[in-house]
Scaffold this active site. Structure first.
Site, short mmCIF file in Angstrom:
data_model
loop_
_atom_site.label_atom_id
_atom_site.label_comp_id
_atom_site.label_asym_id
_atom_site.label_seq_id
_atom_site.Cartn_x
_atom_site.Cartn_y
_atom_site.Cartn_z
N LYS A 122 6.57 -7.71 -4.01
CA LYS A 122 6.12 -6.58 -3.01
C LYS A 122 5.25 -7.59 -1.76
O LYS A 122 5.35 -8.58 -1.88
CB LYS A 122 5.13 -6.34 -4.00
CG LYS A 122 3.98 -4.40 -3.27
CD LYS A 122 4.51 -3.81 -3.02
CE LYS A 122 4.54 -2.33 -2.69
NZ LYS A 122 4.97 -1.29 -3.15
N ASP A 162 6.12 0.89 2.37
CA ASP A 162 4.71 1.78 1.45
C ASP A 162 3.80 2.53 2.10
O ASP A 162 4.86 2.61 3.22
CB ASP A 162 4.67 1.06 0.19
CG ASP A 162 3.76 0.93 -1.31
OD1 ASP A 162 4.09 1.46 -1.86
OD2 ASP A 162 2.23 0.57 -0.88
P1 NAP Z 1 2.36 6.93 2.87
O1 NAP Z 1 3.24 7.59 3.32
O2 NAP Z 1 1.28 6.29 4.15
O3 NAP Z 1 0.71 7.70 2.83
C1 NAP Z 1 -0.27 7.58 2.14
C2 NAP Z 1 -0.98 8.64 2.76
O4 NAP Z 1 -2.44 8.11 0.68
C3 NAP Z 1 -1.66 8.85 3.19
O5 NAP Z 1 -2.39 10.28 3.00
C4 NAP Z 1 -3.08 8.67 3.28
O6 NAP Z 1 -4.01 8.62 3.89
C5 NAP Z 1 -3.21 8.93 1.62
N1 NAP Z 1 -4.44 6.76 1.75
C6 NAP Z 1 -3.69 5.79 1.17
N2 NAP Z 1 -5.12 4.95 0.84
C7 NAP Z 1 -5.75 5.73 0.88
C8 NAP Z 1 -7.38 6.13 0.32
N3 NAP Z 1 -7.84 4.28 0.65
N4 NAP Z 1 -8.16 6.08 0.28
C9 NAP Z 1 -7.90 8.31 0.31
N5 NAP Z 1 -6.42 7.68 0.99
C10 NAP Z 1 -5.38 7.22 1.10
O7 NAP Z 1 2.26 6.23 1.60
P2 NAP Z 1 3.38 6.79 0.64
O8 NAP Z 1 4.33 6.23 0.55
O9 NAP Z 1 3.12 8.33 0.36
O10 NAP Z 1 2.76 5.56 -0.28
C11 NAP Z 1 1.77 6.83 -1.57
C12 NAP Z 1 1.68 5.91 -3.36
O11 NAP Z 1 2.60 6.47 -3.10
C13 NAP Z 1 1.25 4.80 -2.45
O12 NAP Z 1 0.06 4.40 -4.20
C14 NAP Z 1 2.39 3.88 -3.06
O13 NAP Z 1 2.55 2.21 -3.35
C15 NAP Z 1 3.17 5.09 -3.67
N6 NAP Z 1 4.70 5.04 -4.17
C16 NAP Z 1 5.22 5.16 -2.70
C17 NAP Z 1 6.52 5.05 -2.30
C18 NAP Z 1 7.75 5.01 -1.21
O14 NAP Z 1 8.99 5.44 -1.91
N7 NAP Z 1 7.08 5.28 -0.62
C19 NAP Z 1 7.81 4.28 -3.87
C20 NAP Z 1 6.40 4.31 -4.95
C21 NAP Z 1 4.93 4.47 -5.41
P3 NAP Z 1 -4.80 7.71 5.24
O15 NAP Z 1 -3.64 8.39 6.17
O16 NAP Z 1 -6.26 8.07 5.81
O17 NAP Z 1 -4.56 6.38 5.03
#
Ligand code: NAP
Length: 449
Positions: A122, A162
């Site tokens: 990561k 991510d």
């Molecule tokens: P993303 O597209 O950047 O979206 C993140 C979302 O979560 C946004 O709505 C963001 O709001 C919100 N968020 C982030 N940090 C926050 C906080 N501290 N408090 C409240 N809301 C928060 O990211 P994503 O890829 O969807 O990832 C979301 C989660 O899934 C993470 O835990 C990531 O590790 C996990 N994940 C992602 C993948 C992938 O393929 N992308 C795979 C496995 C797991 P704001 O816009 O206000 O920041």
């Protein structure tokens, strides 16, 4: 096992999230350690909690005002026993070494569950892409890659996106890697379709977490049809979770960002979801703007002083936390149970605190932990690597079928391992145990390295 946790805490006292991730795994694998004394003799736990390599570097860049900015870049190469390091990059101001070590540690077990040959890693930066211009994001990504390129490669370490790293950032990172190395290889996943990306990769994590929920429900002869679902986040994972829920006849009613959340009693249908995607992906807006178009929906601003998150306090059947770590605290978990939620499928990584997980398990919820339920994303990243190596692209149906097969297999593997070690139906124990056994057996085969 408590000695390992104590050792980790003594060595790195500030890394709270990493301690939490280690503690969760240690609690599950005790029976495996008891049955396999050779693991102890090989000091397998001590090796597992120590990253193979940590890279920490300065990322200087120039903003639109001509001012020099300095961020910190990281890559944690945690474990390569079963394949090249694989795991996303996170750009968010909260990023630090402890958070990335927790994510890399989780990734090792998750990747082992996918059936694909991928180790765990990561990385990321404390850079915040929010509010930055495209040119600022490009300059930052180029500077980040100017150091990272020497540590990664298609057979060494293959980063992906991510939080804060989507198609735009992957494009800038890939362009710089290609320029520096003068080679076009599958060194990053999540690439755009016309230059090496895979169909279904953007959808994969969200779709996968819904497929996992459907598998859990099938063990009780139920489906998602007609189920009311609470979703958090509004980024990549949340959006495609909502899309697949709609495909399967469910009714998502919430989504959020770090400023607040929307509750839409009418249900988020396809038209509303298209509006959210447009708002978030093209306009890079905030969720509160949703009520301008749908005034019957309710927006509630986050209150950092509040002891619970009201998003989790609505009557519903299922919950899909898809924002960030520790977004469901013990009070939230109790609210979910009290409101009749009986399926929790974690799209985010470690979104539930340990006390919350205990509550879910005590109350016999169908609880799918992140390292199993959100493994669809890295699985399709693995399929993207395969397609890049073969220099061909599979159809949407082919990738989606493989994703569904992988999620079914992860679900079955978790159930079997949980049963074999005396905790039937406990997906958390099952995921930790199955991932652990695969990785540590490979480590033992490869000697003390
Ligand atoms: P993303 O597209 O950047 O979206 C993140 C979302 O979560 C946004 O709505 C963001 O709001 C919100 N968020 C982030 N940090 C926050 C906080 N501290 N408090 C409240 N809301 C928060 O990211 P994503 O890829 O969807 O990832 C979301 C989660 O899934 C993470 O835990 C990531 O590790 C996990 N994940 C992602 C993948 C992938 O393929 N992308 C795979 C496995 C797991 P704001 O816009 O206000 O920041």
């Amino acid at each position: 096992m408590s000695d390992i946790l104590q050792m980790v805490k003594d060595k790195d006292p500030g890394q709270r999230e990493f301690h939490q991730a280690v503690m969760e795994v240690m609690a599950s694998i005790k029976p495996v350690m008891d049955r396999n004394p050779e693991y102890r003799a090989a000091r397998i736990l001590e090796r597992l909690v120590e990253p193979e390599r940590v890279i920490l570097f300065r990322v200087p860049w120039v903003d639109d005002q001509g001012q020099v900015q300095v961020n910190r870049g990281f890559r944690i190469e945690m474990n390569s026993a079963i394949g090249p390091y694989k795991g996303g990059l996170r750009f968010h101001p909260s990023v630090n070494l402890g958070i990335l070590k927790f994510l890399a540690f989780e990734q090792v077990f998750k990747n082992a569950l996918t059936t694909l040959p991928m180790g765990g890693g990561k990385g990321g930066s404390d850079f915040d892409p929010k509010g930055k211009s495209d040119l600022e994001v490009m300059r930052f990504c180029q500077s980040f890659m100017a150091e990272l390129f020497r540590h990664i490669g298609p057979d060494t370490d293959v980063p992906a996106g991510d939080i804060g790293v989507g198609a735009r950032e992957i494009g800038y990172l890939f362009g710089m890697y290609k320029r520096l190395r003068n080679e076009f290889t599958g060194v990053l996943t999540g690439k755009s379709l016309n230059w090496g990306g895979s169909l279904i990769r953007p959808e994969a994590t969200g779709y996968g977490s819904v497929y996992f929920a459907a598998e859990m429900l099938a063990t009780r002869d139920e489906t998602l049809e007609g189920k009311t679902c609470l979703v958090s986040g509004s980024g990549n994972v949340a959006q495609y979770t909502m899309e697949k829920l709609l495909d399967l006849g469910a009714r998502p009613v919430t989504f959020s960002d770090s400023s607040g959340y929307i509750f839409d009693e009418a249900g988020i249908d396809r038209e509303r979801l298209a509006h959210i995607m447009n708002l978030k992906n093209l306009r890079r807006g905030r969720v509160k703007e949703y009520v301008e178009k749908y005034p019957a929906a309710v927006y509630t601003e986050s209150d950092p002083g509040q002891e619970f998150n009201p998003l989790w306090n609505h009557k519903a059947d299922c919950a899909f936390p898809s924002a960030t770590q520790n977004e469901i605290n013990a009070v939230d978990a109790q609210h979910l149970v009290d409101n009749g939620v009986y399926v929790v499928s974690e799209g985010a990584n470690m979104p539930t605190v340990p006390e919350g997980i205990d509550l879910f398990i005590e109350n016999r919820l169908l609880y799918g932990p992140g390292k199993a339920a959100n493994a669809g994303g890295v699985s399709v990243s693995g399929l993207e690597m395969t397609q890049n190596s073969m220099r061909l692209s599979w159809t949407r149906e082919e990738v989606d079928n493989r994703l569904q097969m992988i999620m079914k297999s992860i679900h079955r593997t978790c159930l079997d391992a949980a049963e074999q070690y005396g905790t039937p139906g406990n997906y958390m124990n099952g995921a930790n145990i199955a991932g652990f056994v695969k990785v540590v057996d490979a480590m033992i085969d490869q000697g003390v390295v």
